[in-house]
Write a protein that holds these residues in place. Structure first.
Motif, PDB file in Angstrom:
ATOM      1  N   GLY A 132       0.695  -1.164   0.123  1.00 22.47           N
ATOM      2  CA  GLY A 132      -0.114  -0.193  -0.006  1.00 22.47           C
ATOM      3  C   GLY A 132       0.766   1.425   0.032  1.00 22.47           C
ATOM      4  N   ALA A 133       2.138   1.255   0.833  1.00 21.20           N
ATOM      5  CA  ALA A 133       2.771   2.251   0.860  1.00 21.20           C
ATOM      6  C   ALA A 133       3.588   2.542  -0.464  1.00 21.20           C
ATOM      7  CB  ALA A 133       3.779   2.309   1.942  1.00 21.20           C
ATOM      8  N   ARG A 134       3.816   1.586  -0.948  1.00 22.01           N
ATOM      9  CA  ARG A 134       4.623   1.866  -2.419  1.00 22.01           C
ATOM     10  C   ARG A 134       3.573   2.290  -3.338  1.00 22.01           C
ATOM     11  NH1 ARG A 134       9.480   1.893  -3.967  1.00 22.01           N
ATOM     12  NH2 ARG A 134       9.490   0.215  -5.690  1.00 22.01           N
ATOM     13  N   PHE A 135       2.347   1.833  -3.394  1.00 25.03           N
ATOM     14  CA  PHE A 135       1.302   2.477  -4.253  1.00 25.03           C
ATOM     15  C   PHE A 135       1.378   4.048  -4.277  1.00 25.03           C
ATOM     16  CE2 PHE A 135      -2.921   4.022  -5.036  1.00 25.03           C
ATOM     17  CZ  PHE A 135      -2.942   3.684  -6.342  1.00 25.03           C
ATOM     18  N   LEU A 136       1.174   4.567  -2.658  1.00 28.88           N
ATOM     19  CA  LEU A 136       1.112   5.858  -2.635  1.00 28.88           C
ATOM     20  C   LEU A 136       2.263   6.524  -2.989  1.00 28.88           C
ATOM     21  CD1 LEU A 136      -0.434   5.827   1.067  1.00 28.88           C
ATOM     22  CD2 LEU A 136      -1.166   6.502  -1.442  1.00 28.88           C
ATOM     23  N   GLN A 137       3.634   5.701  -2.760  1.00 32.05           N
ATOM     24  CA  GLN A 137       4.968   6.391  -3.066  1.00 32.05           C
ATOM     25  C   GLN A 137       5.055   6.592  -4.594  1.00 32.05           C
ATOM     26  OE1 GLN A 137       8.317   3.915  -2.744  1.00 32.05           O
ATOM     27  NE2 GLN A 137       9.316   5.453  -1.426  1.00 32.05           N
ATOM     28  N   GLY A 138       4.394   5.522  -5.241  1.00 35.36           N
ATOM     29  CA  GLY A 138       4.370   5.884  -6.888  1.00 35.36           C
ATOM     30  C   GLY A 138       3.520   7.111  -7.480  1.00 35.36           C
ATOM     31  N   LEU A 139       2.388   6.938  -6.759  1.00 33.87           N
ATOM     32  CA  LEU A 139       1.214   8.134  -6.763  1.00 33.87           C
ATOM     33  C   LEU A 139       1.851   9.464  -6.664  1.00 33.87           C
ATOM     34  CD1 LEU A 139      -1.660   7.944  -7.991  1.00 33.87           C
ATOM     35  CD2 LEU A 139      -2.251   8.374  -5.456  1.00 33.87           C
ATOM     36  N   GLY A 140       2.614   9.732  -5.480  1.00 35.98           N
ATOM     37  CA  GLY A 140       3.408  11.029  -5.235  1.00 35.98           C
ATOM     38  C   GLY A 140       4.462  11.315  -6.159  1.00 35.98           C
ATOM     39  N   GLY A 141       5.205  10.179  -6.290  1.00 34.50           N
ATOM     40  CA  GLY A 141       6.454  10.351  -7.081  1.00 34.50           C
ATOM     41  C   GLY A 141       6.285  10.925  -8.589  1.00 34.50           C
ATOM     42  N   ALA A 142       4.898  10.516  -9.178  1.00 35.28           N
ATOM     43  CA  ALA A 142       4.670  10.742 -10.373  1.00 35.28           C
ATOM     44  C   ALA A 142       4.656  12.246 -10.685  1.00 35.28           C
ATOM     45  CB  ALA A 142       3.151  10.284 -10.728  1.00 35.28           C
ATOM     46  N   ALA A 143       4.174  13.051  -9.618  1.00 37.27           N
ATOM     47  CA  ALA A 143       4.224  14.661  -9.775  1.00 37.27           C
ATOM     48  C   ALA A 143       5.455  14.945 -10.096  1.00 37.27           C
ATOM     49  CB  ALA A 143       3.510  14.794  -8.262  1.00 37.27           C
TER      50      ALA A 143
END
Length: 293
Positions: free
Chosen positions: A111-122
């Protein structure tokens, strides 16, 4: 990232050196987050009591988050500007990196990795968008080239650095270091990042307009054919990335450090091939190079 016809009349203020450094770091987050923890895959599986598939899902979750983030952040920033999505995305990436470092289970890590990718995409999307907003001609080419160099070098350096970190302080240390880098980027962005897209140049089409454009583009069979080739090539690459830590360490018996060196050899080979392909562009047909590759 559409601009109005008045864009050419606007005074372009190039980004300062500190801001360029922030953009470079934003571009490096994705490859660092993907490749630095690869040598620890077997250790993570053992410590969190999961299978190889479970650990591999943590990478898949990151990539899904990164893909969705790029799909939505670009159109969003065209409508509301670059700065707010950049700061919010970087903050989300920081929080997610901390959650990765303290994850008590594979489910939390995924779950944390999903959020990390979501935020890092910015950072990945907006670094290039900000360059397009603030630079023209040779300067824009130079800045985009610098971002591209980082994208090439980071995958080579990340597993080597990750292997050293894992050997010293364990796999959680990798995420603590990533969290520290993202926090540094966030603080620097708060201080130096100014809005680069004027209100009069923003568009209101948003995601629906992007989806309509994508539908039109995907109707082109030639484009779709090359797109599928690109996607399948990356699928093969990430199948290797996800499986190689277990094959090389568990099955072949090499250490995490040796795996990092072997992985770096592959990254160097990809870099060299990319340079050769760029040199042949315009001299050899793209289709021939694609089939040959």
């Amino acid at each position: 990232m559409t601009s109005s016809p008045d864009t050419a009349d606007r005074v372009i203020v190039p980004p300062g050196r500190l801001f360029v450094a922030v953009l470079v770091l934003l571009t490096a987050v994705a490859p660092l987050s993907i490749d630095m923890y690869l040598p620890a895959f077997p250790t993570i599986a053992e410590e969190l009591g999961t299978t190889a598939t479970g650990v591999q899902l943590s990478m898949t979750a990151f990539l899904i988050g990164m893909a969705l983030g790029q799909l939505f952040v670009g159109p969003l920033s065209d409508g509301i500007g670059r700065r707010t999505p950049l700061l919010v995305g970087t903050f989300v990436c920081f929080v997610a990196s901390v959650l990765c470092a303290v994850a008590p289970s594979i489910e939390v890590l995924i779950g944390a990795r999903f959020l990390q990718g979501l935020g890092g995409a910015a950072g990945v999307v907006l670094a290039r968008a900000i360059v397009s907003d603030t630079a023209r001609g040779a300067l824009a080419a130079k800045l985009l080239g610098a971002l591209m160099i980082v994208s090439v070098i980071a995958p080579v350096a990340a597993p080597l650095g990750g292997g050293a970190i894992i050997a010293g302080i364990g796999w959680r240390g990798v995420f603590w270091i990533v969290a520290g880098l993202v926090l540094l980027m966030l603080l620097a962005a708060v201080v130096v990042a100014q809005e680069s897209l004027p209100t009069e140049e923003r568009t209101s089409g948003g995601i629906p307009a992007t989806l309509r454009s994508a539908r039109e583009v995907l109707a082109n069979r030639t484009y779709t054919g090359y797109l599928l080739t690109f996607c399948l090539s990356f699928a093969a690459l990430f199948a290797y990335i996800a499986a190689s830590p277990f094959v090389i360490q568990n099955m072949l018996g090499f250490s995490a450090t040796t795996f990092s060196l072997l992985f770096a050899v592959n990254a160097v080979a990809i870099t060299v091939t990319s340079a050769i392909t760029a040199a042949l562009a315009g001299k050899v047909a793209y289709r021939r190079m694609t089939v040959g590759g």
